[in-house]
Write an enzyme that holds these catalytic residues in place. Structure first.
Site, PDB file in Angstrom:
ATOM      1  CG  ASP A  67      -0.330  -0.508   2.491  1.00 23.87           C
ATOM      2  OD1 ASP A  67       0.911  -0.453   2.600  1.00 23.87           O
ATOM      3  OD2 ASP A  67      -1.068  -0.947   3.385  1.00 23.87           O
ATOM      4  CG  ASN A 132      -9.255  -1.883  11.641  1.00 29.31           C
ATOM      5  OD1 ASN A 132      -8.285  -2.507  11.213  1.00 29.31           O
ATOM      6  ND2 ASN A 132      -9.693  -0.781  11.071  1.00 29.31           N
ATOM      7  CG  HIS A 134      -6.022  -2.490   8.568  1.00 31.01           C
ATOM      8  ND1 HIS A 134      -6.137  -1.228   9.096  1.00 31.01           N
ATOM      9  CD2 HIS A 134      -4.687  -2.765   8.622  1.00 31.01           C
ATOM     10  CE1 HIS A 134      -4.952  -0.769   9.429  1.00 31.01           C
ATOM     11  NE2 HIS A 134      -4.052  -1.688   9.159  1.00 31.01           N
ATOM     12  CD  GLU A 139      -8.909   0.704   7.560  1.00 36.07           C
ATOM     13  OE1 GLU A 139      -8.916  -0.250   8.374  1.00 36.07           O
ATOM     14  OE2 GLU A 139      -8.205   1.715   7.733  1.00 36.07           O
TER      15      GLU A 139
HETATM   16  C1  GLP Z   1      -0.698  -0.269   8.690  1.00 35.57           C
HETATM   17  C2  GLP Z   1      -0.314  -0.860   7.319  1.00 35.57           C
HETATM   18  C3  GLP Z   1      -0.495  -2.330   7.345  1.00 35.57           C
HETATM   19  C4  GLP Z   1       0.138  -2.843   8.623  1.00 35.57           C
HETATM   20  C5  GLP Z   1      -0.719  -2.482   9.795  1.00 35.57           C
HETATM   21  C6  GLP Z   1      -0.116  -2.809  11.151  1.00 35.57           C
HETATM   22  O1  GLP Z   1      -1.728   0.623   8.612  1.00 35.57           O
HETATM   23  N1  GLP Z   1      -1.005  -0.331   6.202  1.00 35.57           N
HETATM   24  O2  GLP Z   1       0.094  -2.919   6.196  1.00 35.57           O
HETATM   25  O3  GLP Z   1       0.239  -4.229   8.588  1.00 35.57           O
HETATM   26  O4  GLP Z   1      -1.139  -1.148   9.703  1.00 35.57           O
HETATM   27  O5  GLP Z   1       0.910  -1.933  11.482  1.00 35.57           O
HETATM   28  P1  GLP Z   1       1.957  -2.202  12.652  1.00 35.57           P
HETATM   29  O6  GLP Z   1       2.842  -3.300  12.186  1.00 35.57           O
HETATM   30  O7  GLP Z   1       2.690  -0.900  12.802  1.00 35.57           O
HETATM   31  O8  GLP Z   1       1.169  -2.587  13.847  1.00 35.57           O
END
Ligand code: GLP
Length: 241
Positions: A67, A132, A134, A139
């Site tokens: 992303d 959540n 995702h 989402e």
């Molecule tokens: C972000 C990214 C995701 C990631 C997730 C968890 O928003 N877009 O690809 O896996 O949230 O992030 P973290 O590893 O910092 O908990």
């Protein structure tokens, strides 16, 4: 889904790096699907270490990131392009031209899926998980049929990601993400979760049925998925399955 529960965040990190290295060793032209966020960061640093110490060769590896934010330039320190450059690409011998992130300029976002296909598809996809549920920026409410598309970020996602920004106001409201189908097209998938703020969602992921309300649950449809947790994120999971 195969669940692997390790003790610490550090062990998860090392395991994740090891799986990536095994993939590259088995096929130096591997196509990797990469994630940003705090969960995989130390694994990327392990790969840099392997390059520096053992001269692991990344010269033929292809990468596709999940992303990218809309509204901030690639050069901005908070873009996912900068994140990948700073945590991995700038410090290994990967060909920068072989590192792809979804384009935020062109409205035909699903061209990204065509590009992935042209390279033979993703061999190994790394995922984190949002509180959540995702994956990427898909989402709750995202349909299984989605390819790479534009999304509006959930407020909870913006709040969680604001740690990387100067303030919550600076966090973009929109992004482009690979869709659920884009992710399920990968040959192998590893979802890593560490820290106790992920314990609740990991419990829901393991126990609940597949539903759009929990985008990561679509992974249950894939034949080759590993869920990698530490004792904090896996505290509601009894034992290794
Ligand atoms: C972000 C990214 C995701 C990631 C997730 C968890 O928003 N877009 O690809 O896996 O949230 O992030 P973290 O590893 O910092 O908990």
């Amino acid at each position: 889904m195969k669940i692997i529960k390790l003790k610490t965040n550090e062990e998860v990190t090392k395991y994740l790096a090891e799986l990536l290295l095994q993939q590259i060793e088995s096929n130096p032209k591997s196509v990797l699907g990469l994630a940003t966020g705090s969960t995989p960061t130390l694994a990327y640093h392990q790969l840099v270490k392997k390059y520096l110490v053992d001269q692991t060769d990344f010269s033929q590896v292809i990468t596709f990131n999940l992303d990218e934010y809309i509204g901030i330039e690639p050069e901005n320190k908070n873009s996912y392009r900068s994140f990948m450059n700073e945590n991995l690409f700038n410090y290994i011998n990967i060909n920068q031209e072989n590192t792809f992130l979804p384009s935020t300029d062109d409205q035909n976002y699903a061209k990204y899926d065509d590009l992935i296909k042209e390279y033979g598809g993703i061999d190994l996809q790394i995922l984190g998980i949002g509180e959540n549920g995702h994956i990427g920026f898909n989402e709750p409410g995202t349909k299984e049929s989605t390819l790479t598309h534009k999304v509006t970020l959930a407020e909870n996602t913006r709040e969680n990601n604001s740690i990387f920004f100067d303030s919550l106001e600076d966090v973009p409201k929109e992004a482009v993400t690979m869709g659920i189908t884009s992710i399920l097209n990968a040959k192998k998938i590893i979802l890593a979760a560490t820290k106790s703020n992920k314990a609740e969602i990991i419990k829901r992921l393991i126990n609940n049925d597949i539903s759009e309300n929990l985008p990561a649950s679509f992974l249950k449809k894939h034949p080759n998925v590993i869920i990698l947790v530490d004792e904090d994120s896996g505290k509601y999971i009894e034992e290794m399955i």
